[in-house]
Scaffold this active site. Sequence first.
Site, PDB file in Angstrom:
ATOM      1  N   THR A 182       0.855  -1.186   0.000  1.00 49.23           N
ATOM      2  CA  THR A 182       0.000   0.000   0.000  1.00 49.23           C
ATOM      3  C   THR A 182       0.897   1.245   0.000  1.00 49.23           C
ATOM      4  O   THR A 182       2.113   1.152   0.200  1.00 49.23           O
ATOM      5  CB  THR A 182      -0.958   0.011   1.215  1.00 49.23           C
ATOM      6  OG1 THR A 182      -0.194   0.026   2.410  1.00 49.23           O
ATOM      7  CG2 THR A 182      -1.891  -1.195   1.200  1.00 49.23           C
ATOM      8  N   LYS A 227       7.731   1.288   2.263  1.00 47.60           N
ATOM      9  CA  LYS A 227       8.813   1.715   3.168  1.00 47.60           C
ATOM     10  C   LYS A 227       8.306   2.394   4.434  1.00 47.60           C
ATOM     11  O   LYS A 227       9.022   2.466   5.434  1.00 47.60           O
ATOM     12  CB  LYS A 227       9.724   2.726   2.442  1.00 47.60           C
ATOM     13  CG  LYS A 227      10.563   2.153   1.357  1.00 47.60           C
ATOM     14  CD  LYS A 227      10.760   3.160   0.236  1.00 47.60           C
ATOM     15  CE  LYS A 227       9.534   3.169  -0.611  1.00 47.60           C
ATOM     16  NZ  LYS A 227       9.682   3.352  -2.020  1.00 47.60           N
ATOM     17  N   VAL A 260      14.464  -0.953  -0.807  1.00 47.93           N
ATOM     18  CA  VAL A 260      15.686  -0.150  -0.916  1.00 47.93           C
ATOM     19  C   VAL A 260      16.339  -0.386  -2.282  1.00 47.93           C
ATOM     20  O   VAL A 260      17.352  -1.053  -2.408  1.00 47.93           O
ATOM     21  CB  VAL A 260      16.669  -0.455   0.241  1.00 47.93           C
ATOM     22  CG1 VAL A 260      17.814   0.565   0.241  1.00 47.93           C
ATOM     23  CG2 VAL A 260      15.961  -0.420   1.584  1.00 47.93           C
ATOM     24  N   GLU A 270       6.095   7.648  -6.585  1.00 47.44           N
ATOM     25  CA  GLU A 270       5.279   7.343  -5.419  1.00 47.44           C
ATOM     26  C   GLU A 270       3.843   7.808  -5.660  1.00 47.44           C
ATOM     27  O   GLU A 270       3.600   8.722  -6.464  1.00 47.44           O
ATOM     28  CB  GLU A 270       5.853   8.052  -4.186  1.00 47.44           C
ATOM     29  CG  GLU A 270       7.132   7.459  -3.673  1.00 47.44           C
ATOM     30  CD  GLU A 270       6.959   6.022  -3.170  1.00 47.44           C
ATOM     31  OE1 GLU A 270       6.154   5.785  -2.275  1.00 47.44           O
ATOM     32  OE2 GLU A 270       7.630   5.137  -3.722  1.00 47.44           O
ATOM     33  N   LYS A 318      14.579   5.164   2.420  1.00 48.84           N
ATOM     34  CA  LYS A 318      15.428   4.022   2.067  1.00 48.84           C
ATOM     35  C   LYS A 318      16.733   4.059   2.867  1.00 48.84           C
ATOM     36  O   LYS A 318      17.233   3.023   3.307  1.00 48.84           O
ATOM     37  CB  LYS A 318      15.709   4.035   0.566  1.00 48.84           C
ATOM     38  CG  LYS A 318      14.450   3.720  -0.241  1.00 48.84           C
ATOM     39  CD  LYS A 318      14.629   4.047  -1.703  1.00 48.84           C
ATOM     40  CE  LYS A 318      13.403   3.641  -2.503  1.00 48.84           C
ATOM     41  NZ  LYS A 318      13.369   4.181  -3.854  1.00 48.84           N
TER      42      LYS A 318
HETATM   43  N1  LIG Z   1       6.090   1.806  -8.007  1.00 53.16           N
HETATM   44  C1  LIG Z   1       7.341   1.403  -7.747  1.00 53.16           C
HETATM   45  O1  LIG Z   1       8.155   1.297  -8.657  1.00 53.16           O
HETATM   46  C2  LIG Z   1       7.753   1.043  -6.348  1.00 53.16           C
HETATM   47  C3  LIG Z   1       9.065   0.598  -6.118  1.00 53.16           C
HETATM   48  C4  LIG Z   1       9.447   0.200  -4.806  1.00 53.16           C
HETATM   49  C5  LIG Z   1       8.524   0.290  -3.782  1.00 53.16           C
HETATM   50  N2  LIG Z   1       7.249   0.774  -4.035  1.00 53.16           N
HETATM   51  C6  LIG Z   1       6.306   0.855  -2.921  1.00 53.16           C
HETATM   52  O2  LIG Z   1       5.227  -0.049  -3.151  1.00 53.16           O
HETATM   53  C7  LIG Z   1       4.031   0.501  -2.595  1.00 53.16           C
HETATM   54  C8  LIG Z   1       2.958   0.509  -3.660  1.00 53.16           C
HETATM   55  O3  LIG Z   1       3.383   1.324  -4.735  1.00 53.16           O
HETATM   56  P1  LIG Z   1       2.507   1.420  -6.057  1.00 53.16           P
HETATM   57  O4  LIG Z   1       3.328   2.126  -7.048  1.00 53.16           O
HETATM   58  O5  LIG Z   1       1.966   0.083  -6.386  1.00 53.16           O
HETATM   59  O6  LIG Z   1       1.306   2.369  -5.537  1.00 53.16           O
HETATM   60  P2  LIG Z   1      -0.096   2.631  -6.249  1.00 53.16           P
HETATM   61  O7  LIG Z   1      -0.007   2.266  -7.696  1.00 53.16           O
HETATM   62  O8  LIG Z   1      -0.541   3.989  -5.850  1.00 53.16           O
HETATM   63  O9  LIG Z   1      -1.081   1.542  -5.575  1.00 53.16           O
HETATM   64  C9  LIG Z   1      -1.433   1.585  -4.230  1.00 53.16           C
HETATM   65  C10 LIG Z   1      -2.422   0.455  -3.923  1.00 53.16           C
HETATM   66  O10 LIG Z   1      -2.799   0.561  -2.552  1.00 53.16           O
HETATM   67  C11 LIG Z   1      -4.219   0.775  -2.452  1.00 53.16           C
HETATM   68  N3  LIG Z   1      -4.494   1.707  -1.375  1.00 53.16           N
HETATM   69  C12 LIG Z   1      -4.380   3.080  -1.400  1.00 53.16           C
HETATM   70  N4  LIG Z   1      -4.719   3.591  -0.209  1.00 53.16           N
HETATM   71  C13 LIG Z   1      -5.080   2.551   0.562  1.00 53.16           C
HETATM   72  C14 LIG Z   1      -5.561   2.443   1.886  1.00 53.16           C
HETATM   73  N5  LIG Z   1      -5.699   3.504   2.677  1.00 53.16           N
HETATM   74  N6  LIG Z   1      -5.854   1.207   2.357  1.00 53.16           N
HETATM   75  C15 LIG Z   1      -5.698   0.108   1.586  1.00 53.16           C
HETATM   76  N7  LIG Z   1      -5.227   0.148   0.318  1.00 53.16           N
HETATM   77  C16 LIG Z   1      -4.933   1.351  -0.168  1.00 53.16           C
HETATM   78  C17 LIG Z   1      -4.666   1.299  -3.785  1.00 53.16           C
HETATM   79  O11 LIG Z   1      -6.053   0.975  -3.942  1.00 53.16           O
HETATM   80  P3  LIG Z   1      -6.873   1.230  -5.314  1.00 53.16           P
HETATM   81  O12 LIG Z   1      -6.407   0.156  -6.269  1.00 53.16           O
HETATM   82  O13 LIG Z   1      -8.287   1.059  -4.886  1.00 53.16           O
HETATM   83  O14 LIG Z   1      -6.515   2.626  -5.751  1.00 53.16           O
HETATM   84  C18 LIG Z   1      -3.734   0.538  -4.723  1.00 53.16           C
HETATM   85  O15 LIG Z   1      -4.239  -0.753  -4.959  1.00 53.16           O
HETATM   86  C19 LIG Z   1       4.375   1.880  -2.057  1.00 53.16           C
HETATM   87  O16 LIG Z   1       4.563   1.818  -0.677  1.00 53.16           O
HETATM   88  C20 LIG Z   1       5.681   2.221  -2.771  1.00 53.16           C
HETATM   89  O17 LIG Z   1       6.517   3.048  -2.009  1.00 53.16           O
HETATM   90  C21 LIG Z   1       6.852   1.134  -5.287  1.00 53.16           C
END
Ligand SMILES: NC(=O)c1ccc[n+]([C@@H]2O[C@H](COP(=O)([O-])OP(=O)(O)OC[C@H]3O[C@@H](n4cnc5c(N)ncnc54)[C@H](OP(=O)(O)O)[C@@H]3O)[C@@H](O)[C@H]2O)c1
Length: 358
Positions: free
Chosen positions: A100, A129, A167, A224, A239
Amino acid sequence: MTRTYRLLLTGLGNVGRSFLQLMISQADLLRERHGARLLLVGATDSRGAALAPEGLDPAALLAHKAAGGSVATFPGSGRPGLGGAELVRAVEAEILLEATPVNLTDGEPGLSTAMAALRRGMHAVLANKGPLALAYAELAGLSDMAEPSEERGSQKDWPALRFSACVGGAMPTINIGRRDMAGARILRAEAVLNGTTQGILRMMEEGVSYQEALAEMQRRGLAETDPTLDVEGWDAANKLVIFANAVLRQPTSLRDVAVEGITGLTAEELLAAGARGERIVLLGLAEGGEAGRPYQLSVRPTALPQNHPLARIGGDEMGIVYHTDIAGRLSVATREPDPVPTAAAMLRDVLEIASRDA
Ligand SMILES: NC(=O)c1ccc[n+]([C@@H]2O[C@H](COP(=O)([O-])OP(=O)(O)OC[C@H]3O[C@@H](n4cnc5c(N)ncnc54)[C@H](OP(=O)(O)O)[C@@H]3O)[C@@H](O)[C@H]2O)c1
């Protein structure tokens, strides 16, 4: 023999959906090479959860999300309003996968979900993170990441906590630091750990405006959910905090990191650095502390000479340089044009847990 691992996945955004894709594309490899079958028994998004002890079909979930649906309305198994921590308490599973959004105010909902899993004895694999940046010691204390002691007994008696995706995506920053640097001291670590700002800075050098470059990184699913965390330096700081706690073993919180982002940088400054034979990156640095607290930590735009390993990496790369006492200088870089390598890092953690428990 094939062993089944029941998974819960909280967050079905760019990373969570990439993980579902890997459950499909890598299923044969996991069975043949690792004797492992992954079964998704619960998932959440912002509107609720779906749960099914017999397993949810990843392809059907992906199609449902692609059509704009929520797991809360997934036919036969949707539970509107059910959150991650409640899901963890409601379903039997071996491993929680948490993806999330980062929330630096209170870590929620990821922190409660991860705590609930570890308290239940469930292994936890985090891509988020926030919980680690805010509450590393608490989470480690409930898991096998705490430093060994006689009172705690065997590390294997504690649920595993893994977060290699946190990280540097698929770059094995934590694994190298904890496992492969065994016996060495890290004297200094330099890192480019935020792909979004790296992409923006390199695009700005090519004449793309800051706003267009940020929009492009969002389009690729790399920014993000709240992109101010990227451009103001907080994602890189998160990180560094996790790295300092887990690898440098220096108890650290966000307050201990001097943070400056890239929003004040202009294209002219980037080009002027280039003309001087330098390149500006958003550099995370751990070095030169004092007795008892050996590392000072900072994240700030820094001009590096162009022959520095981190000046040579491209716009879709991240990298780290470990300077050590006996293991030389080790430089690692990862090229990640989309969120799939982050999901691959979560899969790596799942398999490490599987081999730990085999
Ligand atoms: N993107 C990257 O390349 C990357 C790399 C490393 C780490 N991360 C980490 O991975 C995590 C997810 O990133 P992402 O890019 O996948 O984010 P994202 O595309 O914004 O997706 C977030 C997901 O969490 C859900 N969500 C949002 N608010 C919520 C809440 N209050 N309660 C429960 N679920 C909730 C959203 O629901 P809906 O589907 O209903 O909108 C969506 O399914 C983050 O913490 C990020 O820092 C991301």
